[in-house]
Design a protein around this motif. Structure first.
Motif: not given
Lengths: 98, 481
Positions: A22, A81, A94, B158-160, B163
């Motif tokens: 992760l 998302l 990201l 939002a993804v960060r 996670l």
């Protein structure tokens, strides 16, 4: 080594793998998979350590069921998302910190 | 006797489902009506706690260990009152905000109501597994709110956020698993005495570390703050206000609860000093970065990183051997929590109005704002007074209590950090105010905004300022549980 301890140690190893993945992986799908591996590790520890002298304890099993529901919901949200992000940026990563 | 405890969880869930069924962008009126009822229920509950003290509630008549136990005390009462007092003006604000700018309204209302239900349940939970479930509910709703704006920046934020928060709750749940494996219980009331009575094994020590780290990650304490500014800075203004004022306080509340109720036999002075040191670093680093921002909402978001730091100063100060110093440290920390929630909600709401009016989130575009939106700028300045810790604001009482505790214990390092932090927050607040008081640039037109947008921010800022006069009531409710 008792069977309960084997489960718990396997769970701990999976948890460590999941956390490492992760944090270190950059592909978002892999991150989501790593989160699920981490979750499975935790559930194994819960059920494994929860056994009292070989008989399964129903309370951690109920907790694991709840945990699975939460994990499924979180995975669903994460996938939705990530799809939106792919739609906007064309990448499943990201963007770098601004 | 009428018992408001179950209704505080059931009602927001019911409103949330109804708002969801009503469709995209609808449910604002329902949320307003619902929140008024809930605020009344919270006041009833706080009065009950103040008069009769802390108590347990067995959901559906099934007590622990088979059923779910809820628990309310003074700390719960303060937190419940705080979230309802902050959310009610924000609901009025959000209705007006989304009528000017429909982008991001999406499922704002159902998600906000689910967020409230999760927070209410979290504050009243009495077992560590139930806390995990409510934490996850809270995070999922919060992530949904950040993503609602829909463009690439907010989605990436939002993804960060998702996670990070999943990693945090994973670490927390692993701690729960280890504690259950050792003691065979998840109830806080059962575990507390067990931990105090037995020898602490390595597994329990590991569990405490995992749970604490997970919660620190969610509270965004330095150096875990990296996810907070993009998530809070790119969300629509009402969402930023909710997240910055309340959501991070929920995980801080849990750290406080676990630290005192569960891990009291484990905590040592070096660990407390470490938390305090991270807090001090957060104050200085967050304030400096806030000052360097060019976007207004990012400045306010970094100021949250700095203000979280003050909350963590209470841990080393609580370990002081002098009882008065330890008590005023706890009171100061709680006042900081309440004052910051009110001031930060006001600041984000005011920043949202200014951004809406200027058309773009840029501090350089604020020239002339003082004559265009005087009330909003006044609200921003009042909130800034609380963050700086000037009298008579709630922030002043908080910092006064913390500083006097540090002086009492001869801990001059913390005093220096707090004073320097106050000066730095003055620097970034005045950076915004100076720009706003410059004469308007020729040719720049501000969009007119509805008056109803300006009042909620002002009201919140005013409450945070006047809190200084009513701090006695809050502290006595806190002690009453």
């Amino acid at each position: 080594m008792s069977s309960a301890l084997i489960y718990a140690c396997t769970g701990a190893a999976l948890f460590v793998f999941g956390v490492t993945g992760l944090i270190l992986l950059s592909h978002l799908l892999r991150k989501i998979l790593a989160f699920n591996i981490m979750g499975s590790g935790i559930f194994l520890v819960l059920v494994g350590l929860g056994q009292r002298s070989g008989t399964p304890d129903p309370i951690p099993q109920a907790m694991v069921l709840t945990g699975i529901v939460v994990a499924v919901a979180a995975t669903g949200l994460a996938l939705a998302l990530v799809r939106r992000l792919l739609h906007f940026t064309g990448e499943i990563r990201l963007p770098e910190e601004p | 006797m009428f018992d408001p405890i179950p209704w505080l969880i059931l009602l927001p869930l019911a409103w949330g489902c109804l708002a969801f069924l009503a469709g995209v962008g609808r449910g604002g009126r329902l949320a307003f009506a619902g929140l008024i009822i809930q605020l009344a229920l919270t006041i009833v509950l706080a009065r009950q706690i103040a008069m009769e003290g802390a108590r347990h509630y067995a959901v559906g008549g099934w007590g622990a260990p088979l059923g779910i136990d809820l628990y309310v005390d003074g700390l719960t009462g303060v937190m419940l009152l705080l979230i309802h007092v902050v959310t009610l003006p924000l609901v009025v604000y959000a209705r007006a905000y989304f009528s000017c700018q429909a982008e991001g309204v999406g499922y704002f209302w159902p998600l906000t109501l689910f967020l409230l239900a999760a927070m209410n349940a979290l504050f009243m939970s009495a077992d560590i597994f139930n806390i995990y479930v409510t934490l996850e509910l809270l995070s999922l709703a919060a992530v949904g709110l950040v993503a609602a704006a829909g463009s690439a920046g907010p989605i990436a934020a939002a993804v960060r956020y998702l996670l990070v928060t999943l990693l945090g709750s994973g670490a927390y749940l692993m701690g729960v698993a280890l504690l259950y494996g050792t003691y065979g219980s998840v109830s806080l009331t059962v575990l507390g005495p067990l931990l105090a009575a037995t020898e602490i094994s390595a597994a329990v020590f590991l569990a405490a570390m995992l749970m604490l780290t997970g919660l620190l990650l969610k509270t965004a304490l330095f150096p875990f703050h990296f996810w907070l500014p993009p998530a809070h800075g790119s969300a629509p203004a009402p969402v930023s206000a909710l997240l910055s004022a309340l959501v991070i306080k929920a995980s801080f509340y849990l750290i406080l609860r676990l630290w005192f109720d569960l891990f009291a036999p484990l905590v040592t002075i070096p660990v407390a000093q470490l938390l305090g040191g991270l807090g001090a670093a957060a104050i200085l680093w967050g304030s400096v970065l806030a000052f360097m921002q060019v976007r207004l909402k990012m400045l306010v978001a970094y100021s949250t990183v700095a203000q979280i730091g003050y909350l963590f100063l209470l841990f080393p100060l609580m370990m002081l051997p002098i009882p008065e110093a330890a008590e005023s440290a706890l009171q100061g920390g709680m006042m900081q929590l309440v004052a910051h929630a009110l001031a930060k909600a006001a600041m984000f709401a005011a920043a949202g109005v200014m951004v809406l009016s200027a058309g773009k989130d840029d501090i350089a575009l604020l020239s002339g704002m003082s004559s265009h939106l005087p009330l909003t700028l006044f609200a921003f300045a009042l909130a800034g007074v609380t963050l700086m810790g000037l009298p008579p604001s709630g922030g002043f009482i908080a910092k006064w209590l913390l500083i006097s505790s540090a002086v009492n214990g001869g801990q001059w390092g913390w005093v220096a950090v707090m004073i320097l932090g106050g000066l730095l927050s003055a620097a970034y607040v005045f950076k915004v105010l100076c720009q706003a008081f410059l004469p308007p640039v020729a040719g720049v037109k501000f969009k007119p905004v509805r008056r109803v947008l300006e009042w909620p921010a002002f009201l919140l800022a005013l409450i945070s300022l006047l809190l200084g006069f009513r701090s006695g009531e809050i502290l006595s409710l806190l002690g009453g549980g």
